[in-house]
Design a protein around this motif. Structure first.
Motif, PDB file in Angstrom:
ATOM      1  N   SER A   1      -0.499  -3.545   5.453  1.00 56.13           N
ATOM      2  CA  SER A   1      -0.889  -2.263   4.845  1.00 56.13           C
ATOM      3  C   SER A   1      -1.079  -1.128   5.839  1.00 56.13           C
ATOM      4  CB  SER A   1      -2.177  -2.442   4.024  1.00 56.13           C
ATOM      5  OG  SER A   1      -3.272  -2.741   4.864  1.00 56.13           O
ATOM      6  N   PHE A   2      -0.909  -1.390   7.147  1.00 56.10           N
ATOM      7  CA  PHE A   2      -1.156  -0.305   8.119  1.00 56.10           C
ATOM      8  C   PHE A   2      -0.008   0.696   8.169  1.00 56.10           C
ATOM      9  CE2 PHE A   2       1.563  -2.193  11.391  1.00 56.10           C
ATOM     10  CZ  PHE A   2       1.591  -3.516  10.971  1.00 56.10           C
ATOM     11  N   ALA A   3       1.209   0.284   7.844  1.00 58.38           N
ATOM     12  CA  ALA A   3       2.342   1.234   7.847  1.00 58.38           C
ATOM     13  C   ALA A   3       3.582   0.584   7.270  1.00 58.38           C
ATOM     14  CB  ALA A   3       2.653   1.732   9.258  1.00 58.38           C
TER      15      ALA A   3
ATOM     16  N   THR B   1       0.302   4.241   2.702  1.00 59.26           N
ATOM     17  CA  THR B   1       0.692   4.165   4.112  1.00 59.26           C
ATOM     18  C   THR B   1       2.206   4.058   4.267  1.00 59.26           C
ATOM     19  OG1 THR B   1       0.127   1.804   4.055  1.00 59.26           O
ATOM     20  CG2 THR B   1      -1.501   3.277   5.005  1.00 59.26           C
TER      21      THR B   1
ATOM     22  N   THR C   1      -9.957  -0.915   5.845  1.00 59.95           N
ATOM     23  CA  THR C   1      -9.481   0.126   6.766  1.00 59.95           C
ATOM     24  C   THR C   1      -9.503  -0.319   8.226  1.00 59.95           C
ATOM     25  OG1 THR C   1     -11.711   1.069   6.937  1.00 59.95           O
ATOM     26  CG2 THR C   1     -10.278   1.981   5.224  1.00 59.95           C
TER      27      THR C   1
ATOM     28  N   LEU D   1      -4.536   8.364   8.923  1.00 60.96           N
ATOM     29  CA  LEU D   1      -3.894   7.127   9.351  1.00 60.96           C
ATOM     30  C   LEU D   1      -4.481   6.710  10.703  1.00 60.96           C
ATOM     31  CD1 LEU D   1      -1.592   5.591   7.894  1.00 60.96           C
ATOM     32  CD2 LEU D   1       0.021   6.755   9.393  1.00 60.96           C
TER      33      LEU D   1
ATOM     34  N   ARG E   1       0.843  -1.202   0.000  1.00 63.88           N
ATOM     35  CA  ARG E   1       0.000   0.000   0.000  1.00 63.88           C
ATOM     36  C   ARG E   1       0.875   1.248   0.000  1.00 63.88           C
ATOM     37  NH1 ARG E   1      -5.292   0.577   0.329  1.00 63.88           N
ATOM     38  NH2 ARG E   1      -6.159   2.557   1.008  1.00 63.88           N
TER      39      ARG E   1
ATOM     40  N   VAL F   1       5.281   5.872   5.277  1.00 64.04           N
ATOM     41  CA  VAL F   1       5.467   7.048   6.139  1.00 64.04           C
ATOM     42  C   VAL F   1       6.949   7.250   6.407  1.00 64.04           C
ATOM     43  CG1 VAL F   1       3.188   6.828   7.226  1.00 64.04           C
ATOM     44  CG2 VAL F   1       5.181   5.680   8.253  1.00 64.04           C
TER      45      VAL F   1
ATOM     46  N   ALA G   1      -5.375   1.459   7.986  1.00 59.74           N
ATOM     47  CA  ALA G   1      -4.813   1.922   6.699  1.00 59.74           C
ATOM     48  C   ALA G   1      -5.633   3.105   6.209  1.00 59.74           C
ATOM     49  CB  ALA G   1      -4.833   0.790   5.676  1.00 59.74           C
ATOM     50  N   ARG G   2      -4.946   4.181   5.842  1.00 61.87           N
ATOM     51  CA  ARG G   2      -5.689   5.370   5.428  1.00 61.87           C
ATOM     52  C   ARG G   2      -6.145   5.250   3.980  1.00 61.87           C
ATOM     53  NH1 ARG G   2      -0.928   9.497   6.116  1.00 61.87           N
ATOM     54  NH2 ARG G   2       0.594   8.452   4.803  1.00 61.87           N
TER      55      ARG G   2
END
Lengths: 409, 409
Positions: A249-251, A160, B325, B207, A157, A162, B329-330
């Motif tokens: 996919s969160f970060a 995400t 989400t 996020l 992703r 960062v 996940a944004r």
């Protein structure tokens, strides 16, 4: 290394004039206007301001909030800008105009240095893939049948990705407890990191174009460090048959400095011997290969827990780029591809908690006496790296770091 | 439907004033300046020109080369613009200023209507997943253990999403012939389509934010058709363990018209009964569910070969968005998520060649007497769809089409 007029720059600085990595920064007096910066020692050179002061025409590539216009300009422009910047920091005659453009590192805030187009993550460490296979699929060959024929990869992703320093909130999701029939919902119980190396694409390609092994440096602008945060319990429940999704996919954190590929010429090295013959499009035996001697250190709460070596990777970034485009998939400026977890043959070279604690069965003991199977709330995970530069110099990558915050109900 | 002053618009037009889908177009006199257009009948309304002529303040959201600024403006703006456009085409008093902004459809070229941020592809048809499981994994349960607990998905390549009409070059790559020990390199031998429905995200999230089932319409601007071109031989060799990569990343085609979610209120319908209880965050039994009664037709070289119904999908787009989400996940403006292949219970409702020809074992016979197991060079594959609108009206989606070009050596 070329002599610089900066008096307080140590001879052995990993951010000497042989490195000159690019990033994007703000200062307190203009907190919403990111600018391109070039790190030298513990200072950041305001690149556009300096180009303007010197009267360098490349100001138009540098006067932007991200590196994307410079990335898009292609290798001739990258070399020209690098040559110009080298002159700025080594020509004593330029000191009066350049010095005012230097900002102390502790007075800047660093930002995501480029807009990520597509993000691809590979799986190119034989040691990592073997370890994971042994743990997840104990009854079959640890390496899938395709592993030695192609660099396995998948899309992650991009939204995400960062910058280092961004806190990482423990994700919620579905996971199935061992022995349970069905899944439950809750905070990830097996939060992990993956120490990786990332490659930033500058020059795009047209749809249908394939990039040969020899063209890595035509397309890749530079290199950064990547932490591919992973929720192992979410991942292991979801990943059959279409691969990792919410478990990753969160970060994804990246280091703020992009080291130019040109700064890594002395770090080029042969990859490990391949014991299966590769198809011609991936066979780099006739090329100067793109193995890279990067030495990574992973620290948990300041305590080193692993020292993986990128030179152990089975597939090189050139092979990854060639494979990624063999089907005609086009590249865009800002594409990021990461190596996959960098793990070595030894226990203290493993690039993830999953491997270091052997899926939690052999927890790490930290100097404060606490144990870690996976990451806990409040933990800070940092990956640093350096590579050999010209002569005895070192090329520093800085760090990618992030602290785990508790899940949000 | 509201009465329009357009005299030559048939009563039963699928592009009447209840639809008003958005796209981006150019005309020959300004071939490099895409503009936002709104389709009505066989005409395209130049949206910004019309807003300016009428004196509508939304011109600032419309006067752009893509839909992204409108997408980012959020649901209140979407409703306001839709109400304004409805007035433009129904108020006879506005006819003198609006009519000059209409361009015949055959005089425009249509472009990718939005910049794709992340592209996610789901796998939410039980019939499709069961068919694929039976073919690919004949010795195990056709559905993986997780299938009825979550909408399985993965990230695709945003950079190769192309607009309908873009030719698709047969990809090269690695594939292993049945019975072969190792892979060979060459042109894909099992080129396929997947008929899908895509959802275009407008409103981003921060996020860490999770989108509940009730908030689909707060985030999704509209709906299009998707052909997720697939190289089955490349995919089946590469996809263990990290999922599809090069077998999908060479091209994904989308229809040029984005139908506003607001135009699909009459198409909302209950999804099929779920036989496994869902975790509360995915349980839509207490909501007005977001099943959608879209009727797809797949044609090969002009000959209809399948008529899948989107109402047969096990998971709704609301469940897909919530699941995507749940880990924080944004979302970004321009995110595209696709449903996965739409297949129904009957043979003539299958949404891919893989299923229609049962992995090549039962080739289709076309009216010209030729057989098709998979797509051949020169084949043109088209997906169209419509949905019920208010009263007896129909909401048209237009088409996503593409012709297969030979592989490039």
């Amino acid at each position: 290394m070329p002599a610089t007029w900066l008096e307080d720059l140590p001879e052995d600085s990993p951010f000497g004039p042989d490195n000159l990595p690019y990033g994007c920064f703000t200062t307190d007096d203009a907190p919403t206007s990111p600018r391109v910066g070039i790190r030298i020692g513990d200072r950041v050179l305001d690149a556009a301001a300096c180009a303007r002061a010197v009267g360098d025409p490349h100001v138009e590539l540098l006067d932007h909030p991200t590196l994307n216009p410079l990335l898009a300009a292609g290798p001739a422009a990258w070399r020209a800008v690098r040559a110009a910047v080298t002159t700025w920091v080594t020509d004593p005659g330029l000191r009066p105009v350049v010095q005012p453009c230097l900002v102390p590192l502790d007075r800047v805030r660093l930002h995501l240095p480029f807009e990520v187009a597509d993000y691809v993550d590979f799986y190119s460490s034989e040691h990592h893939a073997t370890n994971v296979g042994r743990m997840f699929r104990p009854d079959s060959d640890p390496l899938p049948a395709n592993w030695k024929h192609l660099p396995i990869g998948y899309h992650g992703r991009a939204g995400t990705v960062v910058v280092s320093g961004t806190p990482v909130v423990r994700p919620m999701g579905q996971r199935r407890a061992p022995g349970s029939a069905g899944p439950s919902y809750g905070a990830c119980l097996r939060l992990d990191f993956e120490a990786e190396v990332g490659f930033v694409v500058g020059t795009p390609t047209a749809l249908g174009e394939r990039v040969p092994l020899s063209a890595l440096a035509e397309h890749v602008f530079g290199v950064c460090l990547v932490n591919d945060w992973s929720a192992r319990d979410i991942q292991s429940w979801e990943y059959v048959p279409l691969g990792p999704f919410l478990g990753k996919s969160f970060a994804t954190s990246v280091s703020p400095w992009i080291v130019p590929l040109d700064a890594l010429q002395a770090a080029r090295t042969a990859p490990p011997a391949r014991d299966v013959e590769l198809l011609p499009y991936l066979d780099d035996s006739g090329e100067q290969p793109w193995g890279l001697d990067l030495r990574l250190t992973v620290s948990l709460n300041g305590h080193p827990i692993s020292r993986p070596r990128f030179a152990d990777m089975y597939y090189t970034p050139a092979q990854q780029l060639t494979h990624m485009t063999v089907n005609g998939a086009r590249l865009r400026t800002g594409d990021l591809f990461a190596s996959g977890t960098v793990s070595g043959p030894d226990r203290e070279q493993r690039g993830s908690m999953l491997e270091l604690s052997w899926s939690g069965r052999e927890p790490l003991v930290l100097p404060d006496g606490t144990e870690r199977a996976f990451l806990e709330d409040g933990d800070e995970l940092t990956v640093t790296a350096w590579a050999p530069g010209p002569g005895s110099s070192r090329i520093g990558f800085g760090e990618v770091t992030g602290r785990v915050l508790p899940a949000r109900d």
